[in-house]
Design a protein around this motif. Sequence first.
Motif, PDB file in Angstrom:
ATOM      1  N   HIS A 440      -1.808  -2.922   3.632  1.00 40.21           N
ATOM      2  CA  HIS A 440      -2.141  -2.016   4.738  1.00 40.21           C
ATOM      3  C   HIS A 440      -1.648  -2.587   6.075  1.00 40.21           C
ATOM      4  O   HIS A 440      -1.279  -1.820   6.977  1.00 40.21           O
ATOM      5  N   THR A 445      -1.420   1.002   8.148  1.00 42.35           N
ATOM      6  CA  THR A 445      -2.322   2.082   7.766  1.00 42.35           C
ATOM      7  C   THR A 445      -3.760   1.568   7.689  1.00 42.35           C
ATOM      8  O   THR A 445      -3.985   0.365   7.560  1.00 42.35           O
ATOM      9  N   PRO A 446      -4.754   2.459   7.712  1.00 41.45           N
ATOM     10  CA  PRO A 446      -6.149   2.030   7.534  1.00 41.45           C
ATOM     11  C   PRO A 446      -6.339   1.420   6.152  1.00 41.45           C
ATOM     12  O   PRO A 446      -5.626   1.772   5.205  1.00 41.45           O
ATOM     13  N   PRO A 447      -7.310   0.507   6.005  1.00 42.83           N
ATOM     14  CA  PRO A 447      -7.532  -0.147   4.706  1.00 42.83           C
ATOM     15  C   PRO A 447      -7.816   0.814   3.562  1.00 42.83           C
ATOM     16  O   PRO A 447      -7.573   0.476   2.404  1.00 42.83           O
ATOM     17  N   ASP A 448      -8.341   2.009   3.872  1.00 46.94           N
ATOM     18  CA  ASP A 448      -8.675   2.960   2.811  1.00 46.94           C
ATOM     19  C   ASP A 448      -7.600   4.027   2.594  1.00 46.94           C
ATOM     20  O   ASP A 448      -7.820   5.002   1.875  1.00 46.94           O
ATOM     21  N   SER A 449      -6.418   3.841   3.194  1.00 48.50           N
ATOM     22  CA  SER A 449      -5.348   4.824   3.034  1.00 48.50           C
ATOM     23  C   SER A 449      -4.811   4.856   1.610  1.00 48.50           C
ATOM     24  O   SER A 449      -4.661   3.811   0.965  1.00 48.50           O
ATOM     25  N   MET A 450      -4.512   6.047   1.122  1.00 46.34           N
ATOM     26  CA  MET A 450      -3.970   6.214  -0.216  1.00 46.34           C
ATOM     27  C   MET A 450      -2.626   5.502  -0.369  1.00 46.34           C
ATOM     28  O   MET A 450      -2.268   5.045  -1.449  1.00 46.34           O
ATOM     29  N   ASN A 452      -1.748   2.646   0.557  1.00 43.14           N
ATOM     30  CA  ASN A 452      -1.893   1.216   0.287  1.00 43.14           C
ATOM     31  C   ASN A 452      -1.816   0.889  -1.197  1.00 43.14           C
ATOM     32  O   ASN A 452      -1.465  -0.235  -1.569  1.00 43.14           O
ATOM     33  N   TRP A 453      -2.175   1.829  -2.046  1.00 46.64           N
ATOM     34  CA  TRP A 453      -2.048   1.595  -3.495  1.00 46.64           C
ATOM     35  C   TRP A 453      -0.960   2.455  -4.124  1.00 46.64           C
ATOM     36  O   TRP A 453      -0.383   2.090  -5.142  1.00 46.64           O
TER      37      TRP A 453
END
Length: 495
Positions: A440, A445-450, A452-453
């Motif tokens: 991230h 991007t925010p840590p919970d952004s899609m 990131n995975w």
Amino acid sequence: MADEAIAAGRSAPTTTTENHELSRRRIGVAHIVFFVVAASSPLTVAAGGLPLSYATTGVVGIPVIYLVLATVLALFSGGYAAMSRHISNAGAFYAYVAQGLGRIPGVGASFVALVAYNAMQTGLYGLFGFAAAGVITAELGVDIPWWVASLAALLLIAFLGYRRIDLNARVLAVLLICESIIVVVFDASQVASAPAGLTMDAFSWSALTTGAVGAGFCWVMASFMGFESGAIYSEECRDPRRTVGRATYIAVGVIGVFYAFTAWAMGIGAGTGRVIDQAGEHGPDLLFVLGSDAMGPTFGRIGAVFLVTAVFAALLSFHNAVARYFFSLGREGVLPRGLGRTHPRHGSPYVGSVTQTLIAAVVLFVFAIVGDDPTETLFNWFTNLGALGVILLLVITSVSVIGFFLRDPRGENGWGRIVAPSLAALALAVILVLAIINFHALLGTPPDSMLNWLIPSLVLIAGIIGLGYGWWIKENRSDTYHRIGQGTSAPTPLP
């Protein structure tokens, strides 16, 4: 006639319409170093990579990380160079993994390599278009869309990729020298001005351990991308047993020391205590802001122009790498055989070159229609995807070196066969995990952004598809299976 041409250092003329061999003995150590260092692009790193690494990580000790990673990659180069003395194949990682771990893992690695290098090359068009359009607007007063500039670069690269490898090497040499001069001038100006005085605080333990160190390693690792590409040109160099290893060591040393010094100089110019804030405020403009403060506005204008040529050099280097991967896989029948054809006069992998151009053109078309910021989407997403794929390949290749020499030491010493690749595999595996955990930070991007995975998973998916396809080849196309990773050599027993 053919023997005389080869003895003179020229490729023998080809009379057939279908050729499956690259031009021979065209390039030496210096040429490969140009390809390798151009891929990492000194000016692109100085203008983009360094400010972003400072701003997003808060790590003042970025120069130390460059030296640490240079040491790790020198370890990798020990095994890599040892293997290059026994394998000469334009498929590089693909061939090394196939001959070290087995044919099926080799096909898996080839799919990861194709995704990674295509992503790196295509993503750079976003940065090129943005930078070139900005220069054209500033200098000529003509406002053009970024994708128009990118398309112009794509056509020129397509032309160069169609031609002889030594022509590409000469173009890269000129562009690399120019951008390196700009960076050296910047470094000298910052050290000479040094508003807060010269200090080595950036090399202290506290400077290294303050901030998001894991993300710092990820950013710096991205600066080395392309250092491993020397083996891709092994079939075209004059002495593959020595040239690839020497070029790789030189490239790692040059990149590590040069970039560490530039990172230190940028910190000196901004002020070691202020470089994080300055990088956050100015972003990629920090190099031009500091350079203009020290030398006047002309530096900023010249630097902006050479940033465009620097990104072009990186585009050309990665284009040549992708074209040779396509060629190697086509020659051995893993991909359609037509990809393995070379130009009868230039000895270039022109079908692979055209294929890569078409892939990039399609991606450019899509992003031009979408209309997003090319640096935040096309450049950022694709280059980070490519970097992650290359790190994974470095880990797998280190393990492959060990497997290759366990079956036959081939006269290599224990350092190159076992110790160096083992240490490199462990260190690079840690860096791979850090890259995934801190992805991230790389994307912004925010840590919970899609994303990131989603983006990292593409590398894994490519590898799994490759493994499945390799197994299918084994079960259904035995002739092709026995050619995997062999290049022009006769098939040999592999796992």
